[in-house]
Design a protein around this motif. Structure first.
Motif, PDB file in Angstrom:
ATOM      1  N   PRO A  87      -9.728  -1.645  -2.311  1.00 22.66           N
ATOM      2  CA  PRO A  87      -8.907  -0.273  -1.958  1.00 22.66           C
ATOM      3  C   PRO A  87      -9.623   0.470  -1.178  1.00 22.66           C
ATOM      4  CG  PRO A  87      -8.521  -0.819  -4.240  1.00 22.66           C
ATOM      5  CD  PRO A  87      -9.734  -1.666  -3.728  1.00 22.66           C
TER       6      PRO A  87
ATOM      7  N   HIS B 180      -0.596   2.603  -2.501  1.00 21.34           N
ATOM      8  CA  HIS B 180      -1.354   1.610  -1.759  1.00 21.34           C
ATOM      9  C   HIS B 180      -0.087   0.885  -1.272  1.00 21.34           C
ATOM     10  CE1 HIS B 180      -3.456  -2.238  -1.366  1.00 21.34           C
ATOM     11  NE2 HIS B 180      -4.445  -1.539  -1.516  1.00 21.34           N
TER      12      HIS B 180
ATOM     13  N   GLY C 244     -10.292  -7.261  -0.124  1.00 22.27           N
ATOM     14  CA  GLY C 244      -9.867  -7.034  -1.777  1.00 22.27           C
ATOM     15  C   GLY C 244     -10.318  -5.943  -2.172  1.00 22.27           C
TER      16      GLY C 244
ATOM     17  N   HIS D 160      -3.669   4.141   0.531  1.00 18.49           N
ATOM     18  CA  HIS D 160      -4.786   3.144   0.572  1.00 18.49           C
ATOM     19  C   HIS D 160      -4.148   1.813   1.027  1.00 18.49           C
ATOM     20  CE1 HIS D 160      -5.468   6.269  -2.525  1.00 18.49           C
ATOM     21  NE2 HIS D 160      -6.963   5.882  -2.258  1.00 18.49           N
ATOM     22  N   VAL D 161      -5.036   0.926   1.644  1.00 23.31           N
ATOM     23  CA  VAL D 161      -4.938  -0.460   1.841  1.00 23.31           C
ATOM     24  C   VAL D 161      -6.179  -1.198   1.315  1.00 23.31           C
ATOM     25  CG1 VAL D 161      -3.446  -0.004   3.763  1.00 23.31           C
ATOM     26  CG2 VAL D 161      -6.157  -0.096   4.163  1.00 23.31           C
ATOM     27  N   ASN D 162      -6.187  -2.694   1.495  1.00 24.79           N
ATOM     28  CA  ASN D 162      -7.194  -3.226   0.761  1.00 24.79           C
ATOM     29  C   ASN D 162      -7.964  -3.808   2.135  1.00 24.79           C
ATOM     30  OD1 ASN D 162      -6.550  -3.233  -1.773  1.00 24.79           O
ATOM     31  ND2 ASN D 162      -6.725  -5.472  -2.074  1.00 24.79           N
TER      32      ASN D 162
ATOM     33  N   LYS E 101      -4.915  -4.307 -11.311  1.00 27.58           N
ATOM     34  CA  LYS E 101      -4.895  -5.115 -10.273  1.00 27.58           C
ATOM     35  C   LYS E 101      -5.499  -4.061  -8.793  1.00 27.58           C
ATOM     36  CE  LYS E 101      -0.978  -7.392 -12.228  1.00 27.58           C
ATOM     37  NZ  LYS E 101       0.416  -7.533 -12.123  1.00 27.58           N
TER      38      LYS E 101
ATOM     39  N   THR F 279      -4.511  -4.142  -5.846  1.00 28.47           N
ATOM     40  CA  THR F 279      -3.363  -3.417  -5.014  1.00 28.47           C
ATOM     41  C   THR F 279      -2.804  -2.186  -5.635  1.00 28.47           C
ATOM     42  OG1 THR F 279      -1.913  -5.249  -5.629  1.00 28.47           O
ATOM     43  CG2 THR F 279      -3.127  -5.336  -3.729  1.00 28.47           C
TER      44      THR F 279
ATOM     45  N   GLN G 222       0.574  -2.200  -0.893  1.00 27.36           N
ATOM     46  CA  GLN G 222       0.601  -3.553  -1.488  1.00 27.36           C
ATOM     47  C   GLN G 222       1.076  -3.703  -2.562  1.00 27.36           C
ATOM     48  OE1 GLN G 222      -3.344  -5.137   0.597  1.00 27.36           O
ATOM     49  NE2 GLN G 222      -2.276  -7.039   0.163  1.00 27.36           N
ATOM     50  N   ALA G 223       1.400  -2.335  -3.235  1.00 30.53           N
ATOM     51  CA  ALA G 223       1.748  -2.275  -4.832  1.00 30.53           C
ATOM     52  C   ALA G 223       3.166  -2.414  -5.261  1.00 30.53           C
ATOM     53  CB  ALA G 223       1.160  -0.820  -5.053  1.00 30.53           C
TER      54      ALA G 223
END
Length: 374
Positions: A233, A352, A231, A226-228, A40, A42, A354-355
């Protein structure tokens, strides 16, 4: 009951290799779940550890520690633990409480004279269950880049603001409440918060790889975060977390988190009556469950989370004796699950922001496997 020698737990695993595996059921469950989540966008890198009894029985890293360099995550990779810092801080609170240095129901200004008088008094007990009326982050505070050399300077960010509700009447999550608690711990303990954490918590338990994310000091084996971006990373923006050590400013490894969890499944590091106090769910003035004890989240809180997130298949592993905490910080998330009846702890970190859904799924698979192998 013979107290455990918690500092010795740290030598029961080694970071010389990527993984420490003692149970094929746990290994298979975690590797299968982690490899699925890594598909994925994220999920960049994960670190997972499981402990049973007095031992870390599994510790392994997955994916990339840095999306740009491709460096791999290992069991020794440090990541931001976010709000799991709150239960680390709870351990120091427990130590000072046991030493007779702390009254949980005294007004906070007893220990923090700089705290301005508010419309209502607020106690450490109320703040520890997010019922104190202290506000949470506002504006771009989460993106802070200013270095605060002391806890007292850090709390200037919010202590002059009014309480947002009468303490005890509501539950609203607040990291700033925990930053204020750390100032109270300094007042009660007579030393700096970080010194007490190092000596009375991390040192006693043997958490050699857990520390404040202090940008003025060298930090080895630290992951990138990390961020996105559309979409994809990318490296997260720089932040300075010195304003919130207690609320979300520590870094560490999944194995250290597990050592911490195991130190709370039986009396030894803390007395049993103290553990019972920390884990007992608090209630609002009108008898509504808060979902928190002193710092720790309760099993009921987890059940509610699983129902909201559509993860009801995992409800059978959430026994009444489960305590836990999650963490979110810039570019990273964390999860600590502690089954106090079965002496099991599961620690997970990801680099990340959003993980967290991935950590929930992998963590619950790990807990389920650990319970099955007991």
């Amino acid at each position: 009951m013979i107290a455990r020698s918690w500092a010795l737990i740290a030598v029961l695993y080694t970071f010389a290799s990527t993984s420490v595996v003692a149970d094929s059921t746990i290994e298979h469950a975690i590797r299968t779940a982690a490899e699925s989540e890594l598909q994925k966008p994220t999920v960049v890198g994960l670190s997972v550890a499981v402990g049973k009894g007095d031992q870390v029985v599994y510790a392994e890293g997955f994916g990339a520690a840095n999306i740009e360099t491709g460096e791999e995550v290992s069991a020794s990779t440090k990541m931001r633990v976010g709000s799991v810092s709150k239960v680390f801080t709870t351990a120091l609170l427990g130590k000072l409480y046991e030493g007779g240095k702390l009254d949980l129901d005294a007004p906070v200004e007893t220990y923090v004279p700089a705290f301005p008088q508010k419309r209502w008094p607020v106690s450490l007990r109320q703040m520890a269950a997010h019922m104190g009326g202290i506000r949470h982050y506002r504006g771009d505070e989460f993106l802070n880049t200013h270095y605060y050399p002391t806890v007292t300077e850090g709390i200037e960010m919010f202590i002059h603001d009014p309480l947002i509700f009468e303490p005890g009447t509501q539950v609203q999550y607040s990291s700033h409440a925990w930053n204020l608690i750390s100032a109270a711990l300094e007042g009660a303990g007579g030393d700096s918060f970080l010194t007490m954490m190092d000596e009375q918590v991390f040192g006693e338990i043997g958490m050699q790889d857990t520390m404040a994310e202090d940008i003025t000091k060298p930090l080895s084996d630290l992951s990138a975060f990390h961020v996105n971006d559309d979409g994809t990373p990318v490296i997260a923006p720089f932040v300075d977390n010195s304003y919130k050590w207690a609320g979300g400013g520590f870094i560490g490894t999944a194995s250290d988190m597990v050592c911490f969890g195991l130190a709370h499944t039986k009396a030894g590091f803390l007395k049993q009556e103290t553990l019972d106090l920390l884990f007992k769910e608090q209630h609002t003035n009108d008898s509504q469950p808060a979902g928190f004890g002193i710092g720790w989240m309760t099993a009921g809180n987890m059940r509610g989370r699983l129902k909201r997130d559509g993860l009801t298949d995992y409800l059978p592993v959430v026994h009444d004796h489960l305590v836990w905490h999650s963490g979110g910080s810039m570019g990273g998330v964390a999860l600590l699950l502690v089954d106090t009846e079965h002496d099991i702890a599961v620690g997970l970190l990801a680099n990340h922001g959003q993980a967290f859904p991935a950590l929930m799924r992998v963590g619950l698979e790990a807990l389920q496997a650990a319970l099955a192998s007991n």
